[in-house]
Scaffold this active site. Structure first.
Site, PDB file in Angstrom:
ATOM      1  N   ALA A 143     -44.723  28.203  26.617  1.00  0.00           N
ATOM      2  CA  ALA A 143     -45.100  27.547  25.374  1.00  0.00           C
ATOM      3  C   ALA A 143     -43.979  26.600  24.963  1.00  0.00           C
ATOM      4  O   ALA A 143     -42.830  26.753  25.401  1.00  0.00           O
ATOM      5  CB  ALA A 143     -45.339  28.592  24.294  1.00  0.00           C
ATOM      6  N   GLY A 198     -45.471  31.460  28.909  1.00  0.00           N
ATOM      7  CA  GLY A 198     -46.878  31.047  28.880  1.00  0.00           C
ATOM      8  C   GLY A 198     -47.316  30.419  30.203  1.00  0.00           C
ATOM      9  O   GLY A 198     -48.508  30.431  30.531  1.00  0.00           O
ATOM     10  N   GLU A 226     -48.241  33.283  32.257  1.00  0.00           N
ATOM     11  CA  GLU A 226     -49.497  33.810  31.698  1.00  0.00           C
ATOM     12  C   GLU A 226     -50.694  32.924  32.068  1.00  0.00           C
ATOM     13  O   GLU A 226     -51.797  33.422  32.293  1.00  0.00           O
ATOM     14  CB  GLU A 226     -49.367  33.942  30.177  1.00  0.00           C
ATOM     15  CG  GLU A 226     -48.388  35.052  29.802  1.00  0.00           C
ATOM     16  CD  GLU A 226     -48.041  35.065  28.324  1.00  0.00           C
ATOM     17  OE1 GLU A 226     -47.749  33.986  27.775  1.00  0.00           O
ATOM     18  OE2 GLU A 226     -48.055  36.147  27.732  1.00  0.00           O
ATOM     19  N   GLU A 236     -39.595  35.520  27.288  1.00  0.00           N
ATOM     20  CA  GLU A 236     -39.743  35.417  25.828  1.00  0.00           C
ATOM     21  C   GLU A 236     -38.725  36.251  25.064  1.00  0.00           C
ATOM     22  O   GLU A 236     -38.261  35.866  23.992  1.00  0.00           O
ATOM     23  CB  GLU A 236     -41.161  35.839  25.399  1.00  0.00           C
ATOM     24  CG  GLU A 236     -42.262  34.865  25.790  1.00  0.00           C
ATOM     25  CD  GLU A 236     -42.855  35.147  27.164  1.00  0.00           C
ATOM     26  OE1 GLU A 236     -42.202  35.825  27.991  1.00  0.00           O
ATOM     27  OE2 GLU A 236     -43.979  34.666  27.411  1.00  0.00           O
TER      28      GLU A 236
HETATM   29  N1  DAK Z   1     -40.465  24.223  25.616  1.00  0.00           N
HETATM   30  C1  DAK Z   1     -40.004  23.023  25.209  1.00  0.00           C
HETATM   31  N2  DAK Z   1     -39.196  22.261  25.949  1.00  0.00           N
HETATM   32  C2  DAK Z   1     -38.816  22.746  27.163  1.00  0.00           C
HETATM   33  C3  DAK Z   1     -39.257  23.987  27.653  1.00  0.00           C
HETATM   34  C4  DAK Z   1     -40.139  24.750  26.812  1.00  0.00           C
HETATM   35  N3  DAK Z   1     -40.646  25.932  27.184  1.00  0.00           N
HETATM   36  N4  DAK Z   1     -38.714  24.171  28.862  1.00  0.00           N
HETATM   37  C5  DAK Z   1     -37.968  23.104  29.133  1.00  0.00           C
HETATM   38  N5  DAK Z   1     -38.025  22.225  28.097  1.00  0.00           N
HETATM   39  C6  DAK Z   1     -37.345  20.929  27.952  1.00  0.00           C
HETATM   40  C7  DAK Z   1     -35.849  21.124  27.687  1.00  0.00           C
HETATM   41  O1  DAK Z   1     -35.611  21.361  26.331  1.00  0.00           O
HETATM   42  C8  DAK Z   1     -35.314  19.799  28.175  1.00  0.00           C
HETATM   43  O2  DAK Z   1     -35.523  18.832  27.165  1.00  0.00           O
HETATM   44  P1  DAK Z   1     -34.444  17.673  26.829  1.00  0.00           P
HETATM   45  O3  DAK Z   1     -33.180  18.385  26.550  1.00  0.00           O
HETATM   46  O4  DAK Z   1     -34.381  16.864  28.114  1.00  0.00           O
HETATM   47  O5  DAK Z   1     -35.037  16.944  25.688  1.00  0.00           O
HETATM   48  C9  DAK Z   1     -36.212  19.456  29.351  1.00  0.00           C
HETATM   49  O6  DAK Z   1     -37.409  20.231  29.176  1.00  0.00           O
HETATM   50  C10 DAK Z   1     -35.617  19.838  30.692  1.00  0.00           C
HETATM   51  O7  DAK Z   1     -35.240  21.191  30.606  1.00  0.00           O
HETATM   52  P2  DAK Z   1     -33.966  21.756  31.388  1.00  0.00           P
HETATM   53  O8  DAK Z   1     -32.835  20.787  31.326  1.00  0.00           O
HETATM   54  O9  DAK Z   1     -33.737  23.133  30.884  1.00  0.00           O
HETATM   55  O10 DAK Z   1     -34.553  21.754  32.877  1.00  0.00           O
HETATM   56  P3  DAK Z   1     -34.088  22.622  34.121  1.00  0.00           P
HETATM   57  O11 DAK Z   1     -34.830  22.035  35.254  1.00  0.00           O
HETATM   58  O12 DAK Z   1     -32.599  22.717  34.192  1.00  0.00           O
HETATM   59  O13 DAK Z   1     -34.619  24.111  33.842  1.00  0.00           O
HETATM   60  C11 DAK Z   1     -36.304  25.716  33.195  1.00  0.00           C
HETATM   61  C12 DAK Z   1     -36.008  24.363  33.875  1.00  0.00           C
HETATM   62  C13 DAK Z   1     -37.846  25.855  33.155  1.00  0.00           C
HETATM   63  C14 DAK Z   1     -35.714  26.878  34.024  1.00  0.00           C
HETATM   64  C15 DAK Z   1     -35.684  25.740  31.762  1.00  0.00           C
HETATM   65  O14 DAK Z   1     -36.051  24.542  31.112  1.00  0.00           O
HETATM   66  C16 DAK Z   1     -36.153  26.891  30.923  1.00  0.00           C
HETATM   67  O15 DAK Z   1     -35.614  28.016  31.055  1.00  0.00           O
HETATM   68  N6  DAK Z   1     -37.116  26.649  30.024  1.00  0.00           N
HETATM   69  C17 DAK Z   1     -37.560  27.637  29.045  1.00  0.00           C
HETATM   70  C18 DAK Z   1     -38.395  28.726  29.694  1.00  0.00           C
HETATM   71  C19 DAK Z   1     -38.851  29.735  28.660  1.00  0.00           C
HETATM   72  O16 DAK Z   1     -38.033  30.365  27.946  1.00  0.00           O
HETATM   73  N7  DAK Z   1     -40.164  29.906  28.559  1.00  0.00           N
HETATM   74  C20 DAK Z   1     -40.771  30.840  27.594  1.00  0.00           C
HETATM   75  C21 DAK Z   1     -41.192  30.075  26.355  1.00  0.00           C
HETATM   76  S1  DAK Z   1     -41.912  31.114  25.138  1.00  0.00           S
HETATM   77  C22 DAK Z   1     -48.874  32.662  22.213  1.00  0.00           C
HETATM   78  C23 DAK Z   1     -49.122  32.723  23.540  1.00  0.00           C
HETATM   79  C24 DAK Z   1     -48.082  32.488  24.453  1.00  0.00           C
HETATM   80  C25 DAK Z   1     -46.798  32.231  24.017  1.00  0.00           C
HETATM   81  C26 DAK Z   1     -46.578  32.170  22.663  1.00  0.00           C
HETATM   82  C27 DAK Z   1     -47.604  32.388  21.754  1.00  0.00           C
HETATM   83  N8  DAK Z   1     -49.920  32.869  21.232  1.00  0.00           N
HETATM   84  C28 DAK Z   1     -51.195  33.340  21.735  1.00  0.00           C
HETATM   85  C29 DAK Z   1     -49.771  32.470  19.927  1.00  0.00           C
HETATM   86  C30 DAK Z   1     -45.767  31.975  24.993  1.00  0.00           C
HETATM   87  C31 DAK Z   1     -44.453  31.842  24.673  1.00  0.00           C
HETATM   88  C32 DAK Z   1     -43.536  31.249  25.661  1.00  0.00           C
HETATM   89  O17 DAK Z   1     -43.892  30.850  26.745  1.00  0.00           O
END
Ligand code: DAK
Length: 256
Positions: A64, A107, A110, A130
């Site tokens: 997400a 997500g 998921e 998460e």
């Molecule tokens: N959201 C927003 N921006 C993201 C992002 C994300 N999930 N993942 C990466 N980005 C953005 C980074 O902020 C960065 O932006 P700038 O700084 O360039 O503006 C750009 O993408 C490049 O990211 P990185 O520099 O980090 O890129 P890398 O290749 O080094 O790393 C990575 C890729 C995927 C390993 C890393 O970006 C990462 O760890 N990302 C976050 C992964 C994460 O924590 N995902 C879980 C998110 S929470 C719901 C249902 C589902 C959900 C919620 C509610 N309901 C039914 C209501 C789900 C929640 C989630 O998924």
């Protein structure tokens, strides 16, 4: 504005590609709306018999959109349409295959789990990180992972946020096949083409029958299967399938 989901078609197979590289295909509200909307548009189309959802070589989806989530107040969370995205996805009757290369996190994982099959590149990385953000999975991760991996392994991944690779995902039964890094999309499309060769009504009924196994006990599941089987027996395609077998020729399925 560029499409956040690029849609194309080859024969009876639809390909939907997430296209938000600057945010690692994070599932923003706009992207989720486009994806759900496109699937709902394709679902009743008799020409579409299987859909493949893919990202890029580097990332399937990073979850997400954390930026959008960080700005959300509690009352907005309660009213947010993101929740309905997962229900809309689960309501799609067309068989769906996730083609995963790179990261499938949160997500993103998921989304892959919500598909009916997963083809993964060797370098794919799965995970539910998460917990590192102070939240828990919200798109079915705790439930769908636990059903495939079992409680203990799921606990480890959702409590630590640790990632697992394609080989582990395959060993645990999460992905159908692991393929060389350059071949993930091609292999997913080939699997989709195999599904698309089948009589489409029977394929949808089969999907429905298998999904019930995740929801119900054995006896009602078998009862449901019998009713779906009876529906399959009412199709013209089953007459064609059986006649073709007896006449020793290839069947020609019309989706009727
Ligand atoms: N959201 C927003 N921006 C993201 C992002 C994300 N999930 N993942 C990466 N980005 C953005 C980074 O902020 C960065 O932006 P700038 O700084 O360039 O503006 C750009 O993408 C490049 O990211 P990185 O520099 O980090 O890129 P890398 O290749 O080094 O790393 C990575 C890729 C995927 C390993 C890393 O970006 C990462 O760890 N990302 C976050 C992964 C994460 O924590 N995902 C879980 C998110 S929470 C719901 C249902 C589902 C959900 C919620 C509610 N309901 C039914 C209501 C789900 C929640 C989630 O998924």
């Amino acid at each position: 504005m560029p499409e956040l989901v690029e849609s194309s078609r080859d024969g009876h197979v639809a390909l939907l590609r997430l296209n938000r590289p600057e945010a690692r295909n994070a599932l923003s509200p706009e992207l989720m709306e486009q994806l759900a909307g496109e699937l709902e548009r394709l679902d009743p189309d008799p020409e579409v018999r299987c859909a493949v959802i893919a990202g890029s070589e580097k990332v399937f989806a990073a979850g997400a959109d954390i930026r959008a989530m960080s700005e959300r107040s509690f009352s907005e969370v309660l009213r947010h349409p993101a929740a309905s995205f997962w229900r809309r996805l689960a309501a799609i009757k067309t068989p769906m295959i996730a083609a995963v290369s790179g990261y499938a996190l949160g997500g993103g994982c998921e989304l892959a789990l919500a598909c009916d099959m997963i083809v993964a590149a060797e370098g794919a990385q799965f995970g539910q990180p998460e917990i590192n953000l102070g939240i828990i999975p919200g798109g079915g991760g705790t439930q769908r992972l636990a059903r495939v991996l079992g409680k203990q392994r799921t606990m480890e991944y959702v409590l630590t946020g640790r990632r697992f690779d394609a080989a582990d995902a395959h060993a645990m039964g999460l992905v159908n096949r692991v393929v060389a890094d350059g071949r993930w999309l091609e292999e997913a499309l080939a699997l989709a083409a195999d599904v698309a060769k089948q009589p489409p009504i029977a394929a949808r009924l089969a999907k429905q029958a298998v999904l019930v196994a995740e929801e119900t006990a054995l006896s009602p599941g078998i009862e449901n299967e019998r009713r779906l089987y009876e529906l399959a027996m009412a199709t013209e395609d089953r007459v064609e399938g059986m006649t073709a077998f007896l006449e020793k020729r290839e069947p020609k399925f019309e989706g009727k």
